[in-house]
Design a protein around this motif. Sequence first.
Motif, mmCIF file in Angstrom:
data_model
loop_
_atom_site.group_PDB
_atom_site.id
_atom_site.type_symbol
_atom_site.label_atom_id
_atom_site.label_comp_id
_atom_site.label_asym_id
_atom_site.label_seq_id
_atom_site.Cartn_x
_atom_site.Cartn_y
_atom_site.Cartn_z
ATOM 1 N N VAL A 187 0.863 -1.260 0.089
ATOM 2 C CA VAL A 187 -0.345 0.196 0.082
ATOM 3 C C VAL A 187 1.060 1.129 0.065
ATOM 4 N N GLY A 188 0.319 2.274 -0.477
ATOM 5 C CA GLY A 188 1.109 3.521 -0.401
ATOM 6 C C GLY A 188 0.477 4.290 1.124
ATOM 7 N N ASP A 189 1.566 5.639 0.335
ATOM 8 C CA ASP A 189 1.790 6.023 1.735
ATOM 9 C C ASP A 189 0.284 6.908 1.750
ATOM 10 N N VAL A 190 -0.345 7.037 2.748
ATOM 11 C CA VAL A 190 -0.785 8.410 4.247
ATOM 12 C C VAL A 190 -0.833 9.525 3.684
ATOM 13 N N PRO A 191 -2.140 10.055 2.975
ATOM 14 C CA PRO A 191 -2.165 11.221 2.247
ATOM 15 C C PRO A 191 -1.662 12.107 3.486
ATOM 16 N N GLY A 241 -4.710 4.306 9.016
ATOM 17 C CA GLY A 241 -3.849 3.431 7.965
ATOM 18 C C GLY A 241 -2.212 3.602 8.371
ATOM 19 N N LEU A 242 -2.303 4.406 9.543
ATOM 20 C CA LEU A 242 -0.487 4.200 9.190
ATOM 21 C C LEU A 242 -0.252 2.658 9.528
ATOM 22 N N ALA A 243 -0.770 2.384 10.186
ATOM 23 C CA ALA A 243 -0.251 0.344 10.672
ATOM 24 C C ALA A 243 0.029 0.144 9.976
ATOM 25 N N ARG A 244 -0.955 0.239 8.789
ATOM 26 C CA ARG A 244 -0.533 -0.434 7.361
ATOM 27 C C ARG A 244 0.743 -0.318 6.232
ATOM 28 N N SER A 245 0.939 1.097 7.274
ATOM 29 C CA SER A 245 1.470 1.076 6.042
ATOM 30 C C SER A 245 2.550 1.042 6.151
ATOM 31 N N LEU A 266 -2.220 -6.850 2.955
ATOM 32 C CA LEU A 266 -1.080 -7.027 2.438
ATOM 33 C C LEU A 266 -0.493 -8.124 1.888
ATOM 34 N N GLY A 267 -1.502 -9.366 2.232
ATOM 35 C CA GLY A 267 -1.069 -10.061 1.773
ATOM 36 C C GLY A 267 -0.330 -11.384 2.292
#
Length: 245
Positions: A104-108, A193-197, A229-230
């Motif tokens: 995943v990409g960065d959070v805005p 969404g920072l934890a996922r990023s 993330l898989g």
Amino acid sequence: MDLRAIQSCLRAGIRSRATAVGPFLALLNRTSDSSFLNYAVPVDNSAPTAADVAELVAFFTGRDRQPRLEYVRPAPRVDEPLLAAGFDVTPTPTLMALGEFSPVGDVPGYRVRPTEDDTELRQAVAVQNTAYGEPDPTNDVLGLPDIVRAGGCVAVAVDSSGDVVGSGLWPSPKEGVVEVLGIGVLPEHRRRGLARSLASALTDEALRRGHQPFLQVADDEPERIYERLGYRVIGTMADARLAVR
């Protein structure tokens, strides 16, 4: 990923700093009594006796630490003597290993990336301590600069003002395996969404260096964060604790 590879990684990760106590390796953190930093891991194919467990309990309680163990389940020969001694083996964090990676990409409004910068590592320490309840924000109980120097990885989430507001890491690889852990975000920046990023950045860096990543998911942490993330569930971990005064 084979569950035995994870157990081997957990043992290898503490071997150089641990004390052999019967059929266990016991890790003691001298600057923090956090249960996550003080624990034991069984050695291969161990079948502890009641006397072995009593010796381990005395090791921890004699140093003002809660007796605690981490190990991959199923392990009935370890479970049974611990349960008989009064350990609570009920909490079982979920083990997840990576299948096909979907980054995943960065959070805005944020940048998430690995770092070796001393200033950012100090800020990451403060974030970790706030996220995990360590009272002294400057106490680097994990030794983040040492982790980086030893071949591990620390990733940070930086906001638009340049401050580190989230961090995570994986220690130096053991037998080609690394555990993604310590993902923490300051309260005012959560649910974005920072934890996922952070997990994505750490996973990407592990794969780039040729390592196999896995992680443990606590009961209060949604598996879906990592499924996107898989990562897939492959088993459970025992988090065995003895309540002591």
